[in-house]
Design an enzyme around this catalytic site. Structure first.
Site, PDB file in Angstrom:
ATOM      1  N   PRO A  88      16.119  10.196  26.434  1.00 56.59           N
ATOM      2  CA  PRO A  88      15.819   9.420  27.645  1.00 56.59           C
ATOM      3  C   PRO A  88      17.044   8.691  28.185  1.00 56.59           C
ATOM      4  O   PRO A  88      17.045   8.234  29.326  1.00 56.59           O
ATOM      5  CB  PRO A  88      14.759   8.416  27.185  1.00 56.59           C
ATOM      6  CG  PRO A  88      14.208   8.961  25.917  1.00 56.59           C
ATOM      7  CD  PRO A  88      15.295   9.787  25.293  1.00 56.59           C
ATOM      8  N   GLU A 115      12.606   7.984  15.883  1.00 58.49           N
ATOM      9  CA  GLU A 115      13.072   6.987  16.859  1.00 58.49           C
ATOM     10  C   GLU A 115      14.382   7.412  17.512  1.00 58.49           C
ATOM     11  O   GLU A 115      14.875   6.735  18.403  1.00 58.49           O
ATOM     12  CB  GLU A 115      13.209   5.613  16.214  1.00 58.49           C
ATOM     13  CG  GLU A 115      11.922   5.066  15.600  1.00 58.49           C
ATOM     14  CD  GLU A 115      10.689   5.312  16.490  1.00 58.49           C
ATOM     15  OE1 GLU A 115      10.681   4.820  17.635  1.00 58.49           O
ATOM     16  OE2 GLU A 115       9.746   5.989  16.021  1.00 58.49           O
ATOM     17  N   ARG A 153      16.094  30.987  34.770  1.00 59.07           N
ATOM     18  CA  ARG A 153      15.677  31.686  35.986  1.00 59.07           C
ATOM     19  C   ARG A 153      16.767  31.753  37.047  1.00 59.07           C
ATOM     20  O   ARG A 153      16.653  32.488  38.020  1.00 59.07           O
ATOM     21  CB  ARG A 153      14.381  31.091  36.553  1.00 59.07           C
ATOM     22  CG  ARG A 153      14.465  29.640  36.934  1.00 59.07           C
ATOM     23  CD  ARG A 153      13.102  29.074  37.250  1.00 59.07           C
ATOM     24  NE  ARG A 153      12.487  29.710  38.399  1.00 59.07           N
ATOM     25  CZ  ARG A 153      12.895  29.571  39.662  1.00 59.07           C
ATOM     26  NH1 ARG A 153      13.930  28.823  39.935  1.00 59.07           N
ATOM     27  NH2 ARG A 153      12.263  30.175  40.641  1.00 59.07           N
ATOM     28  N   ASP A 168      14.450  28.381  46.651  1.00 56.81           N
ATOM     29  CA  ASP A 168      13.483  27.427  46.107  1.00 56.81           C
ATOM     30  C   ASP A 168      13.574  26.064  46.769  1.00 56.81           C
ATOM     31  O   ASP A 168      14.621  25.670  47.260  1.00 56.81           O
ATOM     32  CB  ASP A 168      13.686  27.258  44.596  1.00 56.81           C
ATOM     33  CG  ASP A 168      13.192  28.467  43.839  1.00 56.81           C
ATOM     34  OD1 ASP A 168      12.387  29.226  44.418  1.00 56.81           O
ATOM     35  OD2 ASP A 168      13.619  28.649  42.698  1.00 56.81           O
TER      36      ASP A 168
HETATM   37  N1  4HQ Z   1      12.753  11.877  23.882  1.00 58.84           N
HETATM   38  N2  4HQ Z   1      13.904  13.541  28.126  1.00 58.84           N
HETATM   39  C1  4HQ Z   1      13.795  12.781  21.807  1.00 58.84           C
HETATM   40  C2  4HQ Z   1      12.419  11.941  25.225  1.00 58.84           C
HETATM   41  C3  4HQ Z   1      13.179  12.749  26.207  1.00 58.84           C
HETATM   42  C4  4HQ Z   1      13.059  12.659  27.605  1.00 58.84           C
HETATM   43  C5  4HQ Z   1      12.099  10.863  23.091  1.00 58.84           C
HETATM   44  C6  4HQ Z   1      13.836  12.652  23.295  1.00 58.84           C
HETATM   45  C7  4HQ Z   1      12.208  11.026  21.620  1.00 58.84           C
HETATM   46  C8  4HQ Z   1      13.575  11.589  19.737  1.00 58.84           C
HETATM   47  N3  4HQ Z   1      14.097  13.680  25.978  1.00 58.84           N
HETATM   48  N4  4HQ Z   1      13.502  11.495  21.181  1.00 58.84           N
HETATM   49  N5  4HQ Z   1      12.278  11.839  28.305  1.00 58.84           N
HETATM   50  O1  4HQ Z   1      11.481  11.291  25.602  1.00 58.84           O
HETATM   51  O2  4HQ Z   1      14.537  14.147  27.140  1.00 58.84           O
END
Ligand code: 4HQ
Length: 230
Positions: A88, A115, A153, A168
């Site tokens: 994230p 985590e 794609r 697209d």
């Molecule tokens: N993760 N976009 C991996 C995500 C996530 C997201 C949370 C990634 C948990 C361990 N990854 N960890 N949003 O939510 O890519």
């Protein structure tokens, strides 16, 4: 393009990669995928991949050693392939980033769990971090699949020659115009007259107007970036 994926749940990739456009792309040798189980790169008897967080707090953290060793095991042949961590905290994935990634001959994707991963993976191993959106997943696997689907794609020959990925909606910077198929009247709801007219200039004009209206109503911030004539 060759794609290496590091994950603790290799089975999660069976479904998407065994179906549809992706499966066909693999069969036609336009793309190849190698899935590596991070657990295979542990050395202890319990195959430990995670540990407590230094400083305390809830939840486990993925240990650095198996992830470094998994990447190093595939790296000799990987040259200048980006090493991408799904997190994230990464840059927000977009069609623009999909296009950028599609230019590489090789990608390495790392899917975290728990985590998160030890910070030394972020600072000394990965070369790029990508997020698919501001919400929390339980692991990076689904995020990796989203990225891979959007990238594959775009590879030459993956879509039939009839469809160009450059047509697209997000490429043009606008949302898609409304589409209809038969029947011309369904439960009393008719297809817009212009689409049945056979007048292709008028149809193009109508579709372009609809795309702009829709974008204005639903995603006005996209209009700033779209290149529209004054
Ligand atoms: N993760 N976009 C991996 C995500 C996530 C997201 C949370 C990634 C948990 C361990 N990854 N960890 N949003 O939510 O890519």
């Amino acid at each position: 393009m060759h794609i290496d994926i590091l994950t603790l749940f290799p089975q999660m990739f069976d479904g998407p990669f065994g179906t549809g456009i992706f499966k066909r792309a693999v069969e036609r040798k336009l793309v190849s995928v190698n899935i590596h189980n991070i657990r295979d790169y542990t050395h202890d008897k319990h195959h430990t991949v995670d540990d407590y967080s230094y400083g305390g707090g809830a939840g486990m953290v993925l240990k650095p050693e198996p992830i470094f060793e998994a990447v190093e095991s595939i790296k000799p042949e990987s040259g200048e392939a980006p090493i991408i961590l799904l997190t994230p905290q990464g840059r927000l994935f977009s069609q623009q980033i999909a296009l950028e990634l599609s230019k590489y001959s090789r990608l390495i994707l790392i899917c975290g769990r728990y985590e998160g991963v030890d910070e030394r993976v972020h600072s000394h191993l990965v070369t790029d971090e990508i997020s698919i959106g501001d919400y929390v997943l339980s692991g990076g696997e689904l995020a990796a699949m989203v990225v891979i689907e959007a990238v594959v794609r775009l590879l030459p020959g993956v879509l039939g020659s009839e469809v160009s990925p450059l047509d697209d909606s997000h490429v043009a910077g606008l949302l898609e115009y409304p589409q209809y198929t038969r029947p011309a009247v369904y439960r009393g709801w008719s297809v817009p007259e212009v689409l049945l007219s056979g007048n292709h200039a008028q149809i193009s004009k109508w579709r372009h107007e609809q795309a702009i209206l829709r974008t204005l109503e639903r995603r006005p911030e996209l209009l700033d970036k779209a290149n529209l004539p004054k």
